[in-house]
Design a protein around this motif. Structure first.
Motif, short mmCIF file in Angstrom:
data_model
loop_
_atom_site.label_atom_id
_atom_site.label_comp_id
_atom_site.label_asym_id
_atom_site.label_seq_id
_atom_site.Cartn_x
_atom_site.Cartn_y
_atom_site.Cartn_z
N ASP A 89 -3.43 -7.38 4.58
CA ASP A 89 -2.88 -8.41 3.90
C ASP A 89 -3.94 -8.07 2.26
O ASP A 89 -3.34 -8.53 1.49
CB ASP A 89 -3.73 -9.90 4.12
N ALA A 90 -5.01 -7.28 2.63
CA ALA A 90 -5.24 -6.99 1.20
C ALA A 90 -5.49 -6.03 0.85
O ALA A 90 -6.03 -6.08 -0.55
CB ALA A 90 -7.45 -7.23 1.56
N GLY A 91 -4.41 -5.29 1.17
CA GLY A 91 -3.55 -4.29 0.38
C GLY A 91 -4.12 -2.90 0.71
O GLY A 91 -3.75 -2.18 -0.11
N VAL A 92 -4.86 -3.20 2.03
CA VAL A 92 -5.65 -1.81 2.62
C VAL A 92 -4.32 -1.02 2.68
O VAL A 92 -3.55 -1.85 3.56
CB VAL A 92 -6.31 -2.07 3.77
N VAL A 93 -4.13 0.32 2.52
CA VAL A 93 -2.47 1.42 3.48
C VAL A 93 -2.96 1.50 4.61
O VAL A 93 -1.95 1.97 5.58
CB VAL A 93 -2.28 2.32 2.30
N ASP A 94 -4.12 2.07 4.18
CA ASP A 94 -4.76 3.43 5.40
C ASP A 94 -5.88 3.27 5.63
O ASP A 94 -6.80 2.58 4.33
CB ASP A 94 -3.73 4.53 5.35
N MET A 95 -7.09 3.38 6.49
CA MET A 95 -8.08 3.42 7.24
C MET A 95 -8.51 4.27 7.82
O MET A 95 -8.36 4.44 8.43
CB MET A 95 -8.67 2.15 6.50
N GLU A 151 -7.11 3.75 1.11
CA GLU A 151 -6.49 4.14 0.39
C GLU A 151 -6.01 2.41 0.49
O GLU A 151 -5.10 1.36 1.12
CB GLU A 151 -5.18 4.82 1.18
N VAL A 152 -6.04 1.91 -0.52
CA VAL A 152 -4.98 0.26 -0.76
C VAL A 152 -4.54 0.57 -1.89
O VAL A 152 -4.27 1.31 -3.34
CB VAL A 152 -6.39 0.23 -1.73
N ASP A 153 -3.58 -0.45 -1.88
CA ASP A 153 -2.02 -0.82 -3.56
C ASP A 153 -2.94 -0.72 -4.71
O ASP A 153 -4.09 -1.92 -4.15
CB ASP A 153 -1.55 -1.14 -2.79
N GLU A 154 -1.75 -1.39 -5.07
CA GLU A 154 -1.98 -1.95 -6.54
C GLU A 154 -2.73 -3.44 -6.67
O GLU A 154 -3.46 -4.22 -7.40
CB GLU A 154 -1.78 -2.00 -8.08
N THR A 155 -3.07 -4.01 -5.01
CA THR A 155 -3.00 -5.97 -5.63
C THR A 155 -4.11 -5.52 -4.75
O THR A 155 -5.03 -6.60 -5.09
CB THR A 155 -1.77 -6.46 -3.77
N PHE A 156 -5.41 -4.39 -4.21
CA PHE A 156 -6.48 -4.39 -3.63
C PHE A 156 -7.25 -4.42 -4.54
O PHE A 156 -7.51 -3.67 -5.62
CB PHE A 156 -6.93 -3.47 -3.18
N ASP A 157 -8.07 -5.29 -4.08
CA ASP A 157 -9.89 -5.85 -4.97
C ASP A 157 -11.15 -6.31 -4.37
O ASP A 157 -10.43 -6.94 -3.03
CB ASP A 157 -9.02 -6.73 -6.20
N LEU A 158 -11.35 -6.27 -4.29
CA LEU A 158 -12.77 -5.67 -3.51
C LEU A 158 -13.44 -7.12 -3.35
O LEU A 158 -13.95 -7.55 -2.04
CB LEU A 158 -14.15 -5.16 -4.33
N GLN A 159 -13.45 -8.06 -4.50
CA GLN A 159 -14.50 -8.88 -5.20
C GLN A 159 -13.24 -9.93 -3.67
O GLN A 159 -14.03 -10.91 -2.89
CB GLN A 159 -14.12 -9.58 -6.09
N LYS A 160 -11.65 -9.93 -3.84
CA LYS A 160 -10.48 -10.79 -3.29
C LYS A 160 -10.62 -10.22 -2.10
O LYS A 160 -10.77 -11.13 -0.51
CB LYS A 160 -9.50 -10.24 -3.63
N LYS A 161 -10.83 -9.02 -1.25
CA LYS A 161 -11.31 -8.93 0.06
C LYS A 161 -12.86 -9.82 0.66
O LYS A 161 -12.86 -10.38 1.97
CB LYS A 161 -10.59 -7.00 -0.12
N ALA A 162 -13.35 -9.36 0.08
CA ALA A 162 -14.86 -10.31 0.06
C ALA A 162 -14.50 -11.58 0.39
O ALA A 162 -15.37 -12.33 1.36
CB ALA A 162 -15.70 -9.74 -0.58
N GLN A 195 4.47 4.23 -3.54
CA GLN A 195 4.04 3.43 -4.27
C GLN A 195 2.23 4.46 -4.86
O GLN A 195 1.49 5.35 -4.17
CB GLN A 195 3.50 2.71 -3.60
N ASN A 196 1.71 3.15 -5.36
CA ASN A 196 0.25 4.39 -6.38
C ASN A 196 -0.64 3.45 -5.61
O ASN A 196 -0.35 2.62 -4.96
CB ASN A 196 0.15 3.58 -7.89
N THR A 197 -1.92 4.98 -4.82
CA THR A 197 -2.80 4.03 -3.92
C THR A 197 -3.76 4.46 -4.91
O THR A 197 -3.95 5.11 -5.70
CB THR A 197 -2.33 4.96 -2.80
N LYS A 198 -4.74 4.09 -4.55
CA LYS A 198 -6.24 4.23 -4.91
C LYS A 198 -7.09 4.72 -3.72
O LYS A 198 -7.36 3.72 -2.53
CB LYS A 198 -7.13 3.20 -5.50
N ARG A 199 -8.35 5.58 -3.76
CA ARG A 199 -8.92 5.61 -2.43
C ARG A 199 -10.91 5.14 -3.01
O ARG A 199 -10.96 5.28 -3.84
CB ARG A 199 -9.31 6.98 -2.29
N PHE A 200 -11.54 4.45 -1.65
CA PHE A 200 -12.71 3.82 -1.56
C PHE A 200 -12.93 4.69 -0.53
O PHE A 200 -12.76 5.01 0.04
CB PHE A 200 -12.41 2.81 -1.57
#
Length: 117
Positions: A42-48, A62-73, A2-7
């Motif tokens: 549950d928020a889409g964090v794949v790894d931390m 590392e988060v998946d495409e469903t992750f959103d910072l505002q939604k996580k907050a 899956q595609n991941t994004k890093r924060f």
């Protein structure tokens, strides 16, 4: 795969070796509250990962495409167990000197990526 994004984020711990040891213990395998790790998944964090030098921490998510910072907050604000965890962790953490009121983990600016050179 899956595609991941890093924060990446940073936060300080209180500069007290006893408190730092306790904080590290809370984040050791089998000690971190399962409700907290489940909320991350549950928020889409794949790894931390969290790294520490002195009392300064760096977190890589590392988060998946469903992750959103505002939604996580919002999810965190509505999860009593996560709120209890955050309150407990604040006993160990302190805001970075340039943080805004109430801000704990500060987003890091990427200034270099080897792949781009």
């Amino acid at each position: 795969m899956q595609n991941t994004k890093r924060f990446c984020f940073s936060c300080d711990l209180k500069d007290d070796q006893k408190l730092i040891a306790e904080y590290k213990h809370y984040h050791s395998k089998g000690v971190t509250w399962p409700e907290v790790t489940q909320s991350l998944k549950d928020a889409g964090v794949v790894d931390m990962e969290i790294y520490l030098t002195g009392n300064r921490m760096f977190m890589i998510m590392e988060v998946d495409e469903t992750f959103d910072l505002q939604k996580k907050a919002e999810m965190d604000a509505n999860n009593p167990k996560v709120q209890d965890w955050e309150k407990l962790m604040w006993d160990y953490q302190q805001a970075l000197p340039w943080a805004k009121d109430g801000e704990k983990w500060i987003s890091l600016e990427k200034v270099f990526h080897l792949e781009e050179h």
